[in-house]
Design a protein around this motif. Structure first.
Motif, PDB file in Angstrom:
ATOM      1  N   TRP A 210       0.953  -1.234  -0.127  1.00 50.04           N
ATOM      2  CA  TRP A 210      -0.067  -0.062  -0.023  1.00 50.04           C
ATOM      3  C   TRP A 210       0.852   1.157  -0.061  1.00 50.04           C
ATOM      4  O   TRP A 210       1.670   1.456   0.814  1.00 50.04           O
ATOM      5  CB  TRP A 210      -1.033   0.203   1.262  1.00 50.04           C
ATOM      6  CG  TRP A 210      -1.433  -1.206   1.522  1.00 50.04           C
ATOM      7  CD1 TRP A 210      -2.342  -1.943   0.659  1.00 50.04           C
ATOM      8  CD2 TRP A 210      -1.058  -2.284   2.753  1.00 50.04           C
ATOM      9  NE1 TRP A 210      -2.633  -3.129   1.111  1.00 50.04           N
ATOM     10  CE2 TRP A 210      -1.933  -3.499   2.336  1.00 50.04           C
ATOM     11  CE3 TRP A 210      -0.067  -2.390   3.389  1.00 50.04           C
ATOM     12  CZ2 TRP A 210      -1.848  -4.563   3.273  1.00 50.04           C
ATOM     13  CZ3 TRP A 210       0.272  -3.422   4.300  1.00 50.04           C
ATOM     14  CH2 TRP A 210      -0.711  -4.776   4.125  1.00 50.04           C
TER      15      TRP A 210
ATOM     16  N   GLU B  87      -8.780   0.262   1.068  1.00 50.81           N
ATOM     17  CA  GLU B  87      -9.512  -0.679   0.364  1.00 50.81           C
ATOM     18  C   GLU B  87      -9.294  -2.025   0.630  1.00 50.81           C
ATOM     19  O   GLU B  87     -10.143  -2.743   0.610  1.00 50.81           O
ATOM     20  CB  GLU B  87      -8.751  -0.197  -1.317  1.00 50.81           C
ATOM     21  CG  GLU B  87      -9.990  -0.435  -2.374  1.00 50.81           C
ATOM     22  CD  GLU B  87      -9.584  -0.038  -3.654  1.00 50.81           C
ATOM     23  OE1 GLU B  87      -8.967  -0.861  -4.382  1.00 50.81           O
ATOM     24  OE2 GLU B  87      -9.280   1.052  -3.938  1.00 50.81           O
TER      25      GLU B  87
ATOM     26  N   THR C 159      -0.535   4.315  -0.673  1.00 50.39           N
ATOM     27  CA  THR C 159      -1.380   5.369  -0.291  1.00 50.39           C
ATOM     28  C   THR C 159      -2.695   4.912   0.698  1.00 50.39           C
ATOM     29  O   THR C 159      -2.773   3.917   1.155  1.00 50.39           O
ATOM     30  CB  THR C 159      -2.125   6.248  -1.188  1.00 50.39           C
ATOM     31  OG1 THR C 159      -3.047   5.200  -1.687  1.00 50.39           O
ATOM     32  CG2 THR C 159      -1.054   6.871  -2.160  1.00 50.39           C
ATOM     33  N   TYR C 160      -2.980   5.700   1.632  1.00 50.31           N
ATOM     34  CA  TYR C 160      -4.058   5.524   2.556  1.00 50.31           C
ATOM     35  C   TYR C 160      -5.109   4.965   1.779  1.00 50.31           C
ATOM     36  O   TYR C 160      -5.901   3.869   2.256  1.00 50.31           O
ATOM     37  CB  TYR C 160      -4.520   6.954   3.468  1.00 50.31           C
ATOM     38  CG  TYR C 160      -5.939   6.644   4.056  1.00 50.31           C
ATOM     39  CD1 TYR C 160      -5.951   6.161   5.444  1.00 50.31           C
ATOM     40  CD2 TYR C 160      -7.214   7.108   3.288  1.00 50.31           C
ATOM     41  CE1 TYR C 160      -7.194   5.952   5.950  1.00 50.31           C
ATOM     42  CE2 TYR C 160      -8.343   6.955   3.994  1.00 50.31           C
ATOM     43  CZ  TYR C 160      -8.395   6.350   5.195  1.00 50.31           C
ATOM     44  OH  TYR C 160      -9.613   6.162   5.987  1.00 50.31           O
ATOM     45  N   GLU C 161      -5.576   5.474   0.660  1.00 50.89           N
ATOM     46  CA  GLU C 161      -6.843   4.973  -0.035  1.00 50.89           C
ATOM     47  C   GLU C 161      -6.463   3.408  -0.522  1.00 50.89           C
ATOM     48  O   GLU C 161      -7.488   2.536  -0.208  1.00 50.89           O
ATOM     49  CB  GLU C 161      -7.106   5.696  -1.413  1.00 50.89           C
ATOM     50  CG  GLU C 161      -7.591   6.899  -1.226  1.00 50.89           C
ATOM     51  CD  GLU C 161      -6.748   8.282  -0.631  1.00 50.89           C
ATOM     52  OE1 GLU C 161      -5.424   7.975  -0.790  1.00 50.89           O
ATOM     53  OE2 GLU C 161      -7.489   9.036  -0.562  1.00 50.89           O
ATOM     54  N   GLU C 162      -5.470   3.088  -0.931  1.00 42.32           N
ATOM     55  CA  GLU C 162      -5.077   1.737  -1.313  1.00 42.32           C
ATOM     56  C   GLU C 162      -5.198   0.783  -0.162  1.00 42.32           C
ATOM     57  O   GLU C 162      -5.592  -0.206   0.134  1.00 42.32           O
ATOM     58  CB  GLU C 162      -3.616   1.559  -1.845  1.00 42.32           C
ATOM     59  CG  GLU C 162      -3.341   2.104  -3.226  1.00 42.32           C
ATOM     60  CD  GLU C 162      -2.032   2.190  -3.784  1.00 42.32           C
ATOM     61  OE1 GLU C 162      -1.532   2.947  -4.395  1.00 42.32           O
ATOM     62  OE2 GLU C 162      -1.173   1.179  -3.027  1.00 42.32           O
TER      63      GLU C 162
ATOM     64  N   LYS D 282      -9.725  12.604   5.178  1.00 42.10           N
ATOM     65  CA  LYS D 282      -9.995  11.456   4.608  1.00 42.10           C
ATOM     66  C   LYS D 282     -11.576  11.328   4.673  1.00 42.10           C
ATOM     67  O   LYS D 282     -12.002  10.174   4.474  1.00 42.10           O
ATOM     68  CB  LYS D 282      -9.284  10.321   4.693  1.00 42.10           C
ATOM     69  CG  LYS D 282      -7.672  10.574   4.190  1.00 42.10           C
ATOM     70  CD  LYS D 282      -7.555  10.442   2.630  1.00 42.10           C
ATOM     71  CE  LYS D 282      -6.215  11.069   2.211  1.00 42.10           C
ATOM     72  NZ  LYS D 282      -6.218  11.360   0.716  1.00 42.10           N
TER      73      LYS D 282
END
Lengths: 502, 331
Positions: B146, B154, B148-151, B251
Motif C-alpha cells: 500500500w 481498500e 497511499t491511505y486509499e489503497e 479523508k
C-alpha cells in the motif's frame, strides 16, 4: 579520525566519563537506586554540555551501573539492581567463606571483559546483528522465555521439586496487574498500587536482603553465634583469571546476544549465562554451583556487562532501545540532537566513532574503579552485624521507597522479606521465584500475541526455526533428567537428585 | 485490612518513613497568592524518569525559576505506577496550595477514569495548561503493497480482520483511536498491543505485524531513512516533517486524537495561585531553551490555557468512553 580522538581525549570528556562510571557504580550498588534513575537525573545536567562529553557521561553511568550491583550482591546479599540478582547465587556464599575480595575481583574482571567484548562486537558488526535481533517476534520471545524457565533446575540447588513449585508461584505473582493484551486489571483487589503489578525491585530487595536480615536476627537471638568472617584482601593473579577464559567468552557471547534482541533485559542474560556455565561444567564441579565458586560470579557479571554493547546495537542502528536503561539513553541522545536510527552512521559518522572510543574508555575506568574499590568496600564484611544490619534495613526501605517515591513499595519489600525468610526456612530456593516473576509477563504476552497473529494456530511455534530450536532445548532440558533417572533405576543405580542438569 | 497494616507499622521501620514523609506535606499555608510561591514547587510526573513526559517536565523546570515570582525553583518528582494513575491521584489528593502540582496525560486523565474507577476525573481537577501534543501515525514497511491511505483502506475493507497492527499498549490512545476508526468505517483490523512504542516499531520492522500506530516522534528516524512509510495521521494536526501525510479527518473519517501532556492542580486550588503558575509556565514554554529542547526531543510545544485545556480533556474523556464501550472494554 584525529578530530574524533581530540574530542574524546579532552580533559572535560575524560572527567565526565569517569564521573559517569563512578556515579553508575554508586547508584547501582545502593539497593533501589538504579542506573536508569541516575541517567534520568543527569539528563537535565547534560542539556548545557557539548555533544560528546554529554553522551559520554551517560554511557559511563550505563557501564558503571551494570557493574555496581554486584558489590552489594556479594557483600550483603542485596542485589542493587535486577541485573545482579543472579550474582548472589555464588557471590554471597563466596563472601561467607571469607572470599569476598576474590569474588569482587572476579566480578570486576568479568564486567570488564564482558563490556569490552560486546563493545568490539558493536564496533565490528552492529548493522548485521541489528537485523538479526528483529527476527525475534512473539513466537521467538515466547520460546526464549520458556527456555529460560527450564533453568529452574539449575538454580534450585538440591530441591528441584520445591524449585518448580516456587517458580510457579513466581509466575502467578507475575499475573498481578494490568493484563498485557486486554488492559484489564487482574488480582489488584481494587488497589491502584497493584495496577502495574508487584514492583520488581522492592520484591527483589525484600526476598534477599530483608529476609537475610530477619534470619541473622533470629540466629543471634536463638544461639548468639558470633560468626566472624575476616575479610582477606586476595589478589587474583592474571594466570588464575585466565584459567577461566572459557567462562568469560561464553558469558560475553550470551550477554551480547541477549542484548541485541530488543525487549529482553539483563536479568534474563545473567540467569541464562549462569545456566550455561553450569551445563558446560565438569560433572563433579557442577555440584558446587551455588556454594560459592568463581565460575558462578564470572558467568553472571560478565554477561550483564556484555549486554551493554549488545543493547546499544538496536539503539544506535535502528533507534529501538532494548530495555529501560537504553530507552533513557535514547532520550539523552535526542536532547543532544542525535537521532539514533538507520541514518546515524551516515549523518554522524565521527560522533559514532567518538562513542565507540568512549565506551572502551568507560570500561577501563570501570575496571580501575572496581579494582581500587575492592580494597575498601570489601571490609563491609568485617563490620559487626549489630551495626551492619540496621544500615542494610534502612538502605533497603529507603531504596524501595525512592524507586517510585511510593510508600506502598516499602510494604512490598517488607512482605517479600517475610516470604523470603519463610521460604528459606523450609528449604525452598528463592532464585526460581525471581525467574518466574521475570519470565511470566514475557511468556504470557508473547504467547497471546502469537495466538492473535496466527489466529489461534500454535504450530507456528515449531515451524519458525528460532523458536523451534529454543523450545526443543527447553523440552529436552525438562525431560532429560527424567529419562536419566529412569535409566539409572533400570540399571539398579540410585537416583541422584543433585545430578540433574539444566 | 488497612487497620491491621497500620497497627503493624507502629513497630515497623516503615512507619518511621511514613511519618517522615507526611511531615513535609504538612507545612502551613492559606494566605493569599500575593506572596505565592514562598518555597519550591513540586511537579509530580506519574511515570518513570526518562520518558518524554519526564524529560519535558525537567526541561520546563530547568528554566522556570527565571519566571516564577520570588525566584523559587520547581523540582520534578517521579511517582510511577498504575499506568499514571498513582501519581495523578497523589496530585488530586494534595493540599490545594499550588506547591504540589502534576503533569498528566491522556491515559491517566481520560481513559483510566473509565476503566479503573479513579478518585479524580477531568471535571474535578484544576487545569493549569496543556504543554505538549503529539499526533500518532499509521506506518507500514517500505515493501508493503500500500502506497497511499486509499489503497490501504481498500484492502482492509475487502479483507476484514486480516490486517495486523501493533500499538504502544492495550487501552492507550493509539488503540482507542483505531477502535474509533473501526467503529466509524466498519473496517475490521487485528490489534496486537506491545509494551511501548519501541517494541511496537521493532515488531513492524521485523515483519511480525503489517502496520503500527505510534507517535510521530518514535516513527521519524525510520520514516526519514525510508524503512517505513506513513499512510495516515490519526491526530488533530500535522507535525513538522510529516506535512504530506494526510489526517484521517481529511479523508472523511471523523476521528482525531493526540497524545497530550498538561499541568493540573488539586481541586480547590485558589484561582490566583493557578494564575501565577499558568503565567510562569507559559513563559517557560516560550523560553528559547525549552523550545530547542522540545524540538530535539521531537515533541511539539502545544499551549492551551486552563479553559481550553479543560475542554480538550473533557472531549477526549467523552470520546474514549464511547469507544471503550463500543470495543467492549467497559460496559
Amino acid at each position: 579520525m584525529e578530530q574524533v580522538l581530540a574530542q574524546v581525549f579532552e580533559v572535560q570528556t575524560l572527567v565526565l566519563v569517569f564521573a559517569g562510571v563512578f556515579l553508575g557504580v554508586v547508584f547501582s550498588a545502593i539497593p533501589g537506586l538504579t542506573a536508569t534513575m541516575g541517567i534520568a537525573l543527569l539528563i537535565p545536567y547534560t542539556f548545557s554540555l557539548p555533544q560528546v562529553p554529554a553522551i559520554s557521561m551517560l554511557l559511563g553511568i550505563y557501564i558503571g551501573g551494570m557493574y555496581g550491583g554486584s558489590i552489594t550482591a556479594i557483600l550483603i546479599r542485596t542485589p542493587g539492581t535486577p541485573s545482579a540478582a543472579a550474582t548472589l547465587l555464588d557471590g554471597y556464599p563466596m563472601a561467607a567463606k571469607g572470599q569476598a575480595g576474590k569474588a569482587l575481583n572476579y566480578a570486576t574482571m568479568g564486567s570488564f571483559v564482558g563490556g569490552i567484548i560486546s563493545c568490539i562486537v558493536l564496533i565490528l558488526i552492529a548493522p548485521q546483528l541489528a537485523a538479526f535481533g528483529l527476527k525475534f517476534g512473539p513466537a521467538e520471545f515466547f520460546a526464549l522465555a520458556v527456555f529460560g524457565l527450564s533453568i529452574v533446575g539449575t538454580i534450585s540447588g538440591k530441591n528441584v521439586v520445591k524449585g518448580l513449585m516456587v517458580a510457579a508461584v513466581g509466575l502467578m505473582i507475575a499475573t498481578v496487574g494490568m493484563d498485557p493484551i486486554g488492559g484489564v486489571a487482574r488480582f489488584t483487589f481494587g488497589s491502584v498500587n497493584l495496577t502495574s503489578g508487584v514492583s520488581f525491585i522492592p520484591a527483589l530487595i525484600g526476598l534477599f536482603a530483608v529476609s537475610q536480615v530477619i534470619r541473622e536476627i533470629e540466629e543471634k537471638a536463638t544461639e548468639g553465634i558470633k560468626k566472624k568472617i575476616k575479610y582477606q584482601r586476595e589478589r587474583i593473579s592474571l594466570r588464575e583469571t585466565f584459567s577461566y577464559w572459557k567462562e568469560f567468552l561464553r558469558a560475553s557471547a550470551i550477554g551480547t546476544f541477549i542484548g541485541i534482541i530488543p525487549g529482553t533485559g539483563t536479568s534474563i542474560a545473567t540467569f541464562l549465562s549462569y545456566n550455561e556455565s553450569k551445563r558446560f561444567a565438569k560433572p563433579e564441579r557442577r555440584k558446587e554451583y551455588g556454594t560459592g565458586i568463581p565460575e558462578g560470579v564470572i558467568a553472571t557479571e560478565t554477561s550483564n556487562n556484555a549486554v551493554t554493547g549488545g543493547a546499544l546495537i538496536p539503539l544506535l542502528t535502528l533507534g529501538i532501545p532494548g530495555d529501560v536503561v537504553t530507552a533513557v539513553i535514547l532520550g539523552g541522545l535526542l536532547i543532544q540532537g542525535v537521532t539514533p536510527g538507520p541514518l546515524l552512521f551516515q549523518n554522524n559518522g565521527p560522533l559514532v566513532y567518538s562513542l565507540f572510543i568512549t565506551l572502551i574508555i568507560a570500561n577501563i575506568f570501570m575496571l580501575l574503579i572496581g579494582l581500587f574499590a575492592v580494597r575498601f568496600v570489601g571490609k563491609i564484611v568485617d563490620v559487626p552485624k549489630n551495626i551492619l544490619l540496621p544500615i542494610v534495613v534502612t538502605l533497603c526501605f529507603i531504596g524501595s521507597y525512592s524507586l517510585s517515591n511510593n510508600l506502598f513499595d516499602v510494604w512490598v519489600a517488607l512482605v517479600f522479606g517475610i516470604i523470603g525468610y519463610l521460604l528459606e526456612k523450609f528449604n525452598y530456593p528463592l532464585p526460581p521465584l525471581i525467574l518466574g516473576i521475570i519470565l511470566g509477563p514475557i511468556i504470557e504476552s508473547n504467547l497471546r500475541r502469537t495466538i492473535i497473529e496466527s489466529s489461534g494456530d500454535l504450530t507456528v511455534l515449531f515451524t519458525r526455526p528460532i523458536s523451534a530450536v529454543f523450545l526443543g532445548i527447553a523440552i529436552v532440558s525438562f525431560i532429560y533428567p527424567l529419562i536419566k533417572d529412569f535409566w539409572r533405576r533400570t540399571k539398579g543405580k540410585d537416583s541422584l537428585e543433585e545430578d540433574i542438569p539444566a | 485490612m488497612k487497620l491491621v497494616f497500620k497497627k503493624l507499622a507502629v513497630v515497623g521501620f516503615a512507619a518511621m518513613l511514613a511519618a517522615g514523609c507526611s511531615k513535609s506535606d504538612a507545612t502551613n499555608n492559606g494566605e493569599a497568592a500575593a506572596s505565592f510561591p514562598e518555597r519550591d514547587i513540586e511537579i509530580i510526573v506519574p511515570y518513570a524518569p526518562g520518558g518524554t513526559t519526564d524529560t519535558a517536565s525537567r526541561a520546563l523546570s530547568s528554566v522556570i525559576s527565571e519566571y516564577l515570582p520570588n525566584d523559587y525553583n520547581v523540582t520534578v518528582v517521579n511517582k510511577e505506577g498504575g499506568a499514571g494513575v498513582i501519581g495523578t491521584t497523589e496530585v488530586f489528593n494534595a493540599k490545594p496550595d499550588g506547591y504540589k502540582i502534576g503533569m498528566t496525560t491522556v491515559g491517566p486523565m481520560t481513559i483510566k477514569p473509565h476503566t479503573d474507577n479513579t478518585a479524580y476525573s477531568p471535571e474535578t481537577v484544576k487545569p493549569i495548561m496543556q504543554v505538549v501534543a503529539t499526533p500518532n501515525v499509521l506506518v507500514v514497511k517500505k515493501d508493503a503493497p500500500w502506497k497511499t491511505y486509499e489503497e490501504w483502506f481498500e484492502y482492509v475493507k475487502a479483507n476484514p480482520g486480516k490486517f495486523t497492527y501493533s500499538t504502544t499498549g492495550a487501552g492507550l490512545t493509539q488503540h482507542i483511536t483505531m477502535e474509533a476508526f473501526s467503529a466509524k468505517t466498519g473496517a475490521k483490523l487485528k490489534h496486537v498491543p506491545y509494551e511501548g512504542g519501541a517494541p511496537a516499531l521493532a515488531a513492524l520492522l521485523g515483519g511480525h505485524v503489517q502496520g503500527a500506530v505510534i507517535q510521530t516522534v518514535e516513527a521519524m528516524p525510520q520514516i526519514e531513512s525510508g524503512e517505513i512509510r506513513a499512510l495516515v495521521n490519526t491526530g488533530s494536526f500535522k507535525s513538522s516533517g510529516l506535512e504530506d501525510v494526510p489526517l484521517l479527518t481529511e479523508k472523511g473519517v471523523d476521528v482525531s486524537s493526540d497524545v497530550w501532556t498538561g499541568l493540573i492542580a488539586p481541586p480547590d486550588t485558589p484561582e490566583d495561585v493557578i494564575n501565577v503558575l499558568h503565567d510562569s509556565f507559559k513563559k517557560a514554554l516560550e523560553d528559547q531553551k525549552v523550545i530547542d529542547t522540545f524540538a530535539k526531543l521531537g515533541v511539539q510545544p502545544s499551549y492551551a490555557g486552563p479553559e481550553e485545556f479543560s475542554k480538550i480533556m473533557k472531549k477526549d474523556y467523552d470520546l474514549n468512553k464511547e469507544v471503550l464501550k463500543a470495543a467492549g472494554i467497559i460496559k
